[in-house]
Design a protein around this motif. Structure first.
Motif, PDB file in Angstrom:
ATOM      1  N   THR A  67     -79.709  30.636 -11.841  1.00  0.00           N
ATOM      2  CA  THR A  67     -79.249  31.820 -11.126  1.00  0.00           C
ATOM      3  C   THR A  67     -80.401  32.458 -10.364  1.00  0.00           C
ATOM      4  O   THR A  67     -81.555  32.391 -10.794  1.00  0.00           O
ATOM      5  N   GLN A  68     -80.059  33.066  -9.250  1.00  0.00           N
ATOM      6  CA  GLN A  68     -81.032  33.863  -8.512  1.00  0.00           C
ATOM      7  C   GLN A  68     -80.588  35.306  -8.564  1.00  0.00           C
ATOM      8  O   GLN A  68     -79.448  35.635  -8.213  1.00  0.00           O
ATOM      9  N   TRP A  69     -81.494  36.163  -9.025  1.00  0.00           N
ATOM     10  CA  TRP A  69     -81.236  37.595  -9.162  1.00  0.00           C
ATOM     11  C   TRP A  69     -82.219  38.361  -8.288  1.00  0.00           C
ATOM     12  O   TRP A  69     -83.355  37.927  -8.093  1.00  0.00           O
ATOM     13  N   GLU A  70     -81.778  39.503  -7.807  1.00  0.00           N
ATOM     14  CA  GLU A  70     -82.656  40.356  -7.027  1.00  0.00           C
ATOM     15  C   GLU A  70     -82.626  41.753  -7.632  1.00  0.00           C
ATOM     16  O   GLU A  70     -81.567  42.232  -8.042  1.00  0.00           O
ATOM     17  N   TYR A  71     -83.798  42.399  -7.693  1.00  0.00           N
ATOM     18  CA  TYR A  71     -83.965  43.692  -8.354  1.00  0.00           C
ATOM     19  C   TYR A  71     -84.645  44.681  -7.419  1.00  0.00           C
ATOM     20  O   TYR A  71     -85.439  44.294  -6.562  1.00  0.00           O
ATOM     21  N   GLU A  72     -84.398  45.965  -7.648  1.00  0.00           N
ATOM     22  CA  GLU A  72     -85.142  47.027  -6.977  1.00  0.00           C
ATOM     23  C   GLU A  72     -86.550  47.032  -7.577  1.00  0.00           C
ATOM     24  O   GLU A  72     -86.711  47.237  -8.774  1.00  0.00           O
TER      25      GLU A  72
END
Length: 123
Positions: A67-72
């Motif tokens: 999975t690819q996740w993006e965060y602040e």
């Protein structure tokens, strides 16, 4: 362009076979965000039994969730419960060969991955 060596470093392949997660920091969609790709090996009752005995079980037949996740970025420091997380993509691989195929498709060479605890990955 293809990476010259699409094979796993021995220690990282051993980690995957032991059920350890790997992660890599990848370019994010915006400057104030961080993005990671996670590889999570499958586990099951035999792994749980090994853990109860204080061991890890090697299994060359594991499947994987990628999975690819993006965060602040500004929420990753401290104890903010809402990390502004967004899942960008997800794939499943039935075995190590399919895992390499997903990484080729996503253009992520295996040697770029690290143990999750050696990254700033909050996952």
């Amino acid at each position: 362009m293809d990476h010259p060596d699409w094979t796993w470093p021995i220690a990282k392949l051993a980690a995957l076979r032991l059920g350890r997660r790997l992660a890599v920091l990848v370019p994010a969609s915006q400057p104030h965000r961080w993005s990671f790709v996670h590889i999570v090996p499958s586990g099951g009752p035999a792994d749980e039994a090994a853990l109860r005995d204080g061991a890890a079980r090697s299994d060359a037949g594991r499947s994987f969730l990628i999975t690819q996740w993006e965060y602040e970025a500004d929420r990753l420091e401290g104890y903010d419960e809402d990390l502004g997380v967004i899942r960008l993509r997800r794939a499943e691989a039935a075995d190590e060969s399919e895992l390499l195929a997903v990484l080729r498709e996503w253009r992520l060479p295996p040697d770029g991955f690290a143990y999750s605890w050696d990254t700033v990955d909050p996952g």
